[in-house]
Design a protein around this motif. Structure first.
Motif, PDB file in Angstrom:
ATOM      1  N   ALA A 221       0.833  -1.203   0.000  1.00 33.72           N
ATOM      2  CA  ALA A 221       0.000   0.000   0.000  1.00 33.72           C
ATOM      3  C   ALA A 221       0.872   1.258   0.000  1.00 33.72           C
ATOM      4  O   ALA A 221       0.568   2.235  -0.708  1.00 33.72           O
ATOM      5  CB  ALA A 221      -0.923  -0.004   1.217  1.00 33.72           C
ATOM      6  N   GLU A 231      -5.667   4.485  -6.165  1.00 35.73           N
ATOM      7  CA  GLU A 231      -6.997   3.931  -6.419  1.00 35.73           C
ATOM      8  C   GLU A 231      -7.428   2.953  -5.333  1.00 35.73           C
ATOM      9  O   GLU A 231      -8.600   2.905  -4.960  1.00 35.73           O
ATOM     10  CB  GLU A 231      -7.016   3.242  -7.789  1.00 35.73           C
ATOM     11  CG  GLU A 231      -6.875   4.212  -8.961  1.00 35.73           C
ATOM     12  CD  GLU A 231      -6.857   3.488 -10.295  1.00 35.73           C
ATOM     13  OE1 GLU A 231      -7.080   2.255 -10.299  1.00 35.73           O
ATOM     14  OE2 GLU A 231      -6.614   4.138 -11.318  1.00 35.73           O
ATOM     15  N   GLU A 232      -6.495   2.139  -4.855  1.00 34.01           N
ATOM     16  CA  GLU A 232      -6.835   1.120  -3.848  1.00 34.01           C
ATOM     17  C   GLU A 232      -6.661   1.623  -2.423  1.00 34.01           C
ATOM     18  O   GLU A 232      -6.796   0.857  -1.468  1.00 34.01           O
ATOM     19  CB  GLU A 232      -5.968  -0.119  -4.063  1.00 34.01           C
ATOM     20  CG  GLU A 232      -6.190  -0.806  -5.403  1.00 34.01           C
ATOM     21  CD  GLU A 232      -5.348  -2.072  -5.532  1.00 34.01           C
ATOM     22  OE1 GLU A 232      -5.673  -3.077  -4.861  1.00 34.01           O
ATOM     23  OE2 GLU A 232      -4.340  -2.043  -6.284  1.00 34.01           O
ATOM     24  N   GLY A 235      -8.198   1.811   1.195  1.00 32.30           N
ATOM     25  CA  GLY A 235      -8.794   0.495   1.433  1.00 32.30           C
ATOM     26  C   GLY A 235      -7.778  -0.567   1.861  1.00 32.30           C
ATOM     27  O   GLY A 235      -8.039  -1.352   2.786  1.00 32.30           O
ATOM     28  N   LEU A 236      -6.631  -0.598   1.215  1.00 28.06           N
ATOM     29  CA  LEU A 236      -5.618  -1.607   1.559  1.00 28.06           C
ATOM     30  C   LEU A 236      -5.089  -1.415   2.978  1.00 28.06           C
ATOM     31  O   LEU A 236      -4.862  -2.382   3.708  1.00 28.06           O
ATOM     32  CB  LEU A 236      -4.462  -1.559   0.555  1.00 28.06           C
ATOM     33  CG  LEU A 236      -4.780  -2.017  -0.879  1.00 28.06           C
ATOM     34  CD1 LEU A 236      -3.570  -1.812  -1.770  1.00 28.06           C
ATOM     35  CD2 LEU A 236      -5.191  -3.493  -0.877  1.00 28.06           C
TER      36      LEU A 236
END
Length: 438
Positions: A221, A231-232, A235-236
């Motif tokens: 991350a 983008e992730e 959340g990660l």
């Protein structure tokens, strides 16, 4: 409600740590009990137990005690030239040096340990410790920002671990995670992502060792964050925190909270950044000071005004105290290293003296043997010469006796002949003068 949950989790975590410390203390007490039963003359066995105690203190992060017992063991292993045990002990000392940021000292210690192991028969156990040492060298060079060297040694470690007999799945995962970190720190994000995929696709590793998954997920991350691929995120990070909470892994959650604070600060979400930065600070106060140092510096950047100044002041004070402590440890380590070198030099001197003593003893023994052989041979020669002379004298006496015997025989023969002649002459004379009778 959130605070109640937080404090309850913190209580559970502290209780778990207390139970772990209690278990380690029991092991230490057990080893001390075993040491008391060992004969004082059995120095090597006592040193092996000191090494075990050092390991337990290292696990419980009581560094001074770990140093103390490791160094007691090291001196004996050097004295008795117990090479494998010495290499293992040096590895333990190097780990402590790394934790104390004495990276140069750790590097020297690790290379000494590797040099010793290279001279030994390459058993599975020897190769295992070589893999551990290469992994530690990778960590050291990563901290020194020598990323190419770090990756080289991590690859060496990984190569050995994959050929070892036994279960080294977690150990392989840790080295892969170290490589992942070295890649993103050196800006090689594509390689970092590839390494994460290797870890993530190993479902056995992920399922069996979720704490390793937390580390890898956090590094992955952060690599995405640094490469401006958001983008992730977050959340990660939140997923990593969730896994960390599920296994009561509060320690590894520190850095994830710090990274979340950095992420939200970059997104200008200051309240969220403060929340995770303070959370990291609160948790890190129960662990290593390095993590607390990073949390204070982070808060000094997120907060404003007096609060920022307070955190910066706390950071400076803590940093100064840590540097003094680290310098003290390095000086102590250098002093012990000097004493160890003196012991090694003394051992070399003793070994040299023993060698010369052996050479002189052997030389004297050989010389004495030669003298004995010469004296014995001379005595034998004299004895043989005397025997020969005696034989010659006996032969001469015999010849003399034989000659005398011949003379006697000749005299007897002559006497017999004379007597015979006289008798013969006497008989003839009588016959000549005797009158004839008619």
């Amino acid at each position: 409600m959130n605070f109640k949950i937080f404090f309850f989790a913190l209580f559970i975590s502290c209780s778990s740590l207390f139970a772990q410390d209690l278990d380690i203390q029991k092991k230490i007490d057990s080893v001390h009990s075993q040491i008391s039963k060992i004969k004082t003359s059995d120095s090597l066995n006592i040193a092996k137990q000191h090494y075990r105690v050092g390991n337990y203190y290292q696990i419980s992060l009581i560094k001074d005690s770990a140093y103390f017992y490791y160094q007691k063991a090291e001196k004996v292993f050097r004295q008795y030239n117990s090479r494998f045990e010495l290499a293992r002990t040096l590895f333990g000392i190097a780990v402590l040096q790394t934790n104390d940021k004495d990276y140069t000292g750790s590097e020297v210690t690790l290379f000494e340990a590797i040099a010793i192991l290279d001279e030994l028969v390459q058993t599975n156990e020897v190769r295992k410790y070589k893999a551990y040492i290469y992994n530690s060298l990778g960590i050291v060079f990563d901290e020194l920002d020598l990323f190419d060297d770090a990756i080289e040694y991590l690859e060496k470690s990984l190569s050995i671990k994959r050929t070892l007999e036994g279960d080294f799945e977690r150990s392989i995962g840790l080295t892969l995670n170290n490589m992942l970190k070295a890649y993103w720190r050196s800006g090689k994000f594509d390689l970092a992502f590839q390494t994460y995929n290797i870890i993530y696709n190993n479902k056995s590793l992920i399922n069996n060792y979720p704490e390793l998954h937390v580390l890898a997920l956090g590094n992955y991350a952060y690599a995405l964050f640094l490469s401006n691929n958001h983008e992730e995120l977050p959340g990660l990070y939140l997923r990593a925190l969730k896994i960390s909470d599920s296994i009561d892994d509060t320690y590894n959650s520190i850095i994830i909270n710090q990274h979340l604070a950095e992420f939200y600060k970059a997104k200008n979400k200051i309240d969220s950044a403060k929340y995770y930065a303070y959370k990291a600070k609160d948790i890190s106060e129960n662990y290593a000071n390095d993590d607390l140092l990073k949390s204070l510096l982070l808060l000094s950047k997120i907060e404003e005004g007096e609060k920022a100044a307070e955190h910066l002041k706390a950071y400076v004070e803590l940093n100064d105290s840590l540097q003094k402590a680290e310098r003290k440890i390095r000086n102590k380590s250098a002093r012990i290293r000097f004493e160890t070198q003196q012991i090694e030099q003394e051992n070399v001197k003793i070994a040299r003296e023993r060698m010369w003593l052996a050479i002189i003893s052997i030389t004297l023994l050989v010389a004495g043997l030669f003298v004995y052989i010469i004296i014995t041979q001379r005595a034998k020669n004299k004895e043989l010469q005397f025997t020969k002379q005696q034989q010659e004298a006996n032969e001469e006496i015999y010849n003399l006796m034989l000659g005398e015997h011949e003379k006697i025989e000749e005299a007897r023969a002559f006497e017999k002949q004379r007597i015979s002649q006289e008798l013969h002459d006497g008989v003839l004379g009588s016959f000549w003068y005797t009158p004839k009778l008619r």
